[in-house]
Design an enzyme around this catalytic site. Structure first.
Site, PDB file in Angstrom:
ATOM      1  N   THR A 186      51.744 -26.739 132.849  1.00 10.97           N
ATOM      2  CA  THR A 186      52.290 -25.441 133.179  1.00 10.97           C
ATOM      3  C   THR A 186      53.688 -25.356 132.593  1.00 10.97           C
ATOM      4  O   THR A 186      54.398 -26.356 132.534  1.00 10.97           O
ATOM      5  CB  THR A 186      52.296 -25.198 134.700  1.00 10.97           C
ATOM      6  OG1 THR A 186      52.873 -23.930 134.946  1.00 10.97           O
ATOM      7  CG2 THR A 186      53.070 -26.259 135.447  1.00 10.97           C
ATOM      8  N   GLU A 331      49.727 -25.065 139.879  1.00  9.33           N
ATOM      9  CA  GLU A 331      50.032 -26.109 140.868  1.00  9.33           C
ATOM     10  C   GLU A 331      49.170 -26.002 142.116  1.00  9.33           C
ATOM     11  O   GLU A 331      49.224 -26.856 142.994  1.00  9.33           O
ATOM     12  CB  GLU A 331      51.512 -26.020 141.278  1.00  9.33           C
ATOM     13  CG  GLU A 331      52.483 -26.524 140.234  1.00  9.33           C
ATOM     14  CD  GLU A 331      52.981 -25.446 139.274  1.00  9.33           C
ATOM     15  OE1 GLU A 331      52.261 -24.440 139.107  1.00  9.33           O
ATOM     16  OE2 GLU A 331      54.077 -25.613 138.716  1.00  9.33           O
ATOM     17  N   LYS A 443      55.820 -13.591 132.214  1.00 11.04           N
ATOM     18  CA  LYS A 443      54.371 -13.721 132.113  1.00 11.04           C
ATOM     19  C   LYS A 443      53.803 -12.512 131.382  1.00 11.04           C
ATOM     20  O   LYS A 443      53.783 -11.419 131.905  1.00 11.04           O
ATOM     21  CB  LYS A 443      53.743 -13.872 133.496  1.00 11.04           C
ATOM     22  CG  LYS A 443      52.457 -14.634 133.392  1.00 11.04           C
ATOM     23  CD  LYS A 443      51.968 -15.157 134.690  1.00 11.04           C
ATOM     24  CE  LYS A 443      50.866 -16.169 134.442  1.00 11.04           C
ATOM     25  NZ  LYS A 443      50.087 -16.420 135.624  1.00 11.04           N
ATOM     26  N   TRP A 448      52.424 -17.621 129.913  1.00 10.99           N
ATOM     27  CA  TRP A 448      53.861 -17.815 130.104  1.00 10.99           C
ATOM     28  C   TRP A 448      54.636 -17.780 128.792  1.00 10.99           C
ATOM     29  O   TRP A 448      54.173 -18.273 127.772  1.00 10.99           O
ATOM     30  CB  TRP A 448      54.144 -19.171 130.751  1.00 10.99           C
ATOM     31  CG  TRP A 448      53.737 -19.282 132.170  1.00 10.99           C
ATOM     32  CD1 TRP A 448      52.812 -20.128 132.683  1.00 10.99           C
ATOM     33  CD2 TRP A 448      54.238 -18.528 133.283  1.00 10.99           C
ATOM     34  NE1 TRP A 448      52.694 -19.950 134.034  1.00 10.99           N
ATOM     35  CE2 TRP A 448      53.559 -18.973 134.430  1.00 10.99           C
ATOM     36  CE3 TRP A 448      55.190 -17.511 133.417  1.00 10.99           C
ATOM     37  CZ2 TRP A 448      53.796 -18.448 135.700  1.00 10.99           C
ATOM     38  CZ3 TRP A 448      55.427 -16.983 134.673  1.00 10.99           C
ATOM     39  CH2 TRP A 448      54.735 -17.448 135.797  1.00 10.99           C
TER      40      TRP A 448
HETATM   41  P1  AMP Z   1      49.964 -19.913 136.504  1.00 16.37           P
HETATM   42  O1  AMP Z   1      50.489 -21.217 136.910  1.00 16.37           O
HETATM   43  O2  AMP Z   1      49.976 -19.683 135.026  1.00 16.37           O
HETATM   44  O3  AMP Z   1      48.633 -19.620 137.119  1.00 16.37           O
HETATM   45  O4  AMP Z   1      50.965 -18.804 137.050  1.00 16.37           O
HETATM   46  C1  AMP Z   1      51.243 -18.685 138.424  1.00 16.37           C
HETATM   47  C2  AMP Z   1      52.215 -17.566 138.657  1.00 16.37           C
HETATM   48  O5  AMP Z   1      51.667 -16.327 138.184  1.00 16.37           O
HETATM   49  C3  AMP Z   1      52.544 -17.320 140.095  1.00 16.37           C
HETATM   50  O6  AMP Z   1      53.513 -18.219 140.592  1.00 16.37           O
HETATM   51  C4  AMP Z   1      53.035 -15.886 140.044  1.00 16.37           C
HETATM   52  O7  AMP Z   1      54.377 -15.804 139.605  1.00 16.37           O
HETATM   53  C5  AMP Z   1      52.131 -15.264 139.005  1.00 16.37           C
HETATM   54  N1  AMP Z   1      50.965 -14.632 139.637  1.00 16.37           N
HETATM   55  C6  AMP Z   1      49.730 -15.144 139.789  1.00 16.37           C
HETATM   56  N2  AMP Z   1      48.918 -14.251 140.410  1.00 16.37           N
HETATM   57  C7  AMP Z   1      49.668 -13.163 140.674  1.00 16.37           C
HETATM   58  C8  AMP Z   1      49.429 -11.907 141.326  1.00 16.37           C
HETATM   59  N3  AMP Z   1      48.235 -11.569 141.802  1.00 16.37           N
HETATM   60  N4  AMP Z   1      50.467 -11.050 141.415  1.00 16.37           N
HETATM   61  C9  AMP Z   1      51.687 -11.346 140.922  1.00 16.37           C
HETATM   62  N5  AMP Z   1      51.975 -12.509 140.307  1.00 16.37           N
HETATM   63  C10 AMP Z   1      50.984 -13.404 140.180  1.00 16.37           C
END
Ligand code: AMP
Length: 546
Positions: A186, A331, A443, A448
């Site tokens: 990540t 995570e 994002k 990312w």
């Molecule tokens: P990842 O590790 O790439 O899955 O990204 C996780 C992050 O994506 C979270 O900590 C949030 O900041 C963002 N995220 C994931 N799902 C949502 C959602 N439904 N609404 C807003 N942000 C989200």
């Protein structure tokens, strides 16, 4: 006194064994890089996974060693999910959208031994191969007829040849359920990407919880099409969940545009899908432009970024598709919350129900969450107070791979909770709504973009005194990078001149969409840039649209 029940370790191989035995004739359909649609059953997929487990042993892969993939969603990738983890090695799903330098960093850090890749990624693999320190063998995930004849890769192996050379007899080994099963990196908020190392136990518990009715609500009656890539937190667990419940699986391969997806939804009678909002925008755009309807699709899981309320409404009112808004992170394996209704919402107005669906949802069993203020004290669940969200549970990271980044579970002096970097409110019914992000990352379309890398490049420009990169709203990608720059005194610098400076230094799609020149950047007491203040200042900034 101990209970007197069987001690059976929770192992990933048990999922494919179950699917083969109880749902052996259920189909797995894949649109492949080669251009065809491939069909097989769980029975066949299980047999091919066992062949590949034998192939891995023949290649000298030992338990605990990392085997990497650079691949789309498809049956061969799924076979590796089971062959690698099931035989005791660790599946490392690399993200092909990263800059080649990052792919090299991550593969070296993981100490990948073998790299399996889809033909789409041959140029990327060729570009990085000589720099990979640990990869001993490269395997093209195709058959002999499609194997490139003039590849620059040393002793390139062919997936179908490896598979055909082995017997399908293989006894899945039994080992400690806490053994590592798969690895995802990540993007760190600071420094290098960090490895999240899942275990068989964490994966199985997540699979059980995520399949539940109030989570992804998956069953043997479903046909599931994961649009979310298998290199994004194991496609949110769907390749495991589908085996556990016996659902039909449909893999879109590289065809992620609206037309290709729609055709597959219809021809395979898909009932449930999952992906980030950007993908749904493409699909809805195509469906709207062509006056189409979904004949079988009834539920779509949307997460990874906030799902716009207008999308929830459009899906519901024009297409009779129920949106399941979900939140999680790498995570967290990844599912933490899902905005599914409680009984009392049945009696509410549609407007009230939309308001529930627009929230990120309530915790599924196994995930415990809190919101805390600046001082670390708990904030009330009143739907008004907002603070950093902390989580804990058996499928939440305890430590990053190789112990990098210190102990992530120490938050403001207290141990045992993982700080998500998301800022949220929780209402009295336990529904969480994200209001902001305390981590400085962007994002874009579910991927990312590291603000720090962008700032470092900008700061290397001779005319830049200080640079901060923040997320700005974008109607298609949700967020895009906006660069706020303080010029050195007395110099002339234009937006285009600065953006040209990024060429070749990072992946093209990481380049900021816009630059604003400022007098100063707000700093905190410790000299850290106050990006939340900048985000607030530029929240209405209109990015130029291409
Ligand atoms: P990842 O590790 O790439 O899955 O990204 C996780 C992050 O994506 C979270 O900590 C949030 O900041 C963002 N995220 C994931 N799902 C949502 C959602 N439904 N609404 C807003 N942000 C989200």
């Amino acid at each position: 006194m101990n209970g007197l029940m069987m001690q059976q370790p929770l192992l990933i191989s048990s999922l494919i064994v179950h699917a083969e035995r109880h749902h052996g004739d259920q189909e797995v359909v894949s649109r492949r890089v080669e251009g065809d649609i491939h069909r097989c059953t769980y029975r066949e997929l299980a047999a091919r996974s066992r062949r590949m487990a034998n192939a891995l042993a023949a290649l000298g892969v030992k338990p605990g060693e990392r085997v990497a993939t650079l691949a789309w969603n498809g049956h061969r990738h799924m076979e590796l999910y089971y062959a690698v983890s099931g035989s005791g090695a660790v599946l490392h799903t690399l993200n092909p959208r990263l800059h080649p330098d990052q792919v090299v960093y991550i593969a070296d850090h993981a100490e990948d031994q073998v790299l399996f890749f889809d033909l789409t990624f041959l140029p990327l693999v060729e570009a990085v191969a000589s720099r990979l320190k640990t990869v001993k063998r490269f395997v093209a995930m195709t058959d002999r007829a499609h194997l490139p004849t003039s590849s620059k890769l040393p002793d390139l192996l062919c997936y179908e040849d490896l598979c055909a050379a082995q017997t399908n007899r293989f006894d899945w080994p039994e080992f400690d359920e806490n053994s590592a099963s798969s690895l995802c990196y990540t993007s760190g908020t600071t420094g290098n990407p960090k490895g999240v190392l899942y275990s068989h136990r964490s994966t199985l518990l997540h699979t059980l919880a995520a399949a539940m009715p109030d989570a992804l609500n998956c069953s043997a009656a479903d046909t599931v099409l994961p649009v979310v890539p298998m290199f994004h937190v194991n496609a949110w667990g769907l390749p495991y969940i589908a085996c556990m419940v016996g659902a039909k699986l449909v893999f879109p391969g590289p065809g992620l545009d609206g037309k290709s997806l729609y055709e597959l939804f219809e021809s395979e009678r898909v009932t449930l899908s999952a992906g980030v909002p950007t993908v749904w925008q493409g699909l809805l755009g195509y469906v709207e432009a062509n006056g189409l309807k979904f004949s079988t699709m009834r539920r779509s899981v949307i997460g990874g970024s906030a799902c716009p309320p207008a999308m929830i409404k459009l899906f519901n009112e024009s297409y009779d598709v129920h949106v399941l808004h979900a939140w999680g992170m790498t995570e967290m394996s990844p599912i933490g919350t899902v905005a599914s209704f409680k009984g009392k919402h049945g009696a509410q107005s549609q407007q009230e129900r939309y308001a529930v669906m627009a929230k990120q949802g309530r915790a599924i069993y196994g995930v415990d969450m809190r919101i805390v203020g600046e001082d670390g004290a708990d904030l009330p669940w009143d739907g008004k107070a907002s603070g950093e969200m902390l989580v804990r549970g058996p499928w939440i990271v305890a430590s990053y791979f190789k112990g990098e980044g210190g102990d992530p579970l120490v938050v403001k002096g207290e141990k045992g909770w993982f700080p998500t970097g998301d800022v949220a409110m929780i209402d009295a019914d336990g529904y969480m709504q994200i209001t902001d992000r305390s981590k400085d990352v962007i994002k874009s379309g579910g991927e990312w973009i590291g603000s720090i890398d962008i700032e470092n490049i900008a700061m290397a420009h001779p005319k830049v005194a200080m640079a901060a990169c923040i997320a700005a709203f974008h109607p298609k990608w949700d967020e895009r990078p906006l660069l706020v720059v303080v010029k050195k005194p007395g110099v002339e610098l234009t937006r285009d001149e600065l953006l040209a400076f990024f060429e070749g230094k990072i992946a093209k799609w990481w380049t900021p969409d816009d630059v604003v020149f400022a007098e100063a950047i707000p700093l905190g007491a410790t000299g850290k840039m106050l990006k939340n203040r900048l985000r607030e200042q530029f929240k209405d900034h209109k990015l130029p649209t291409a």
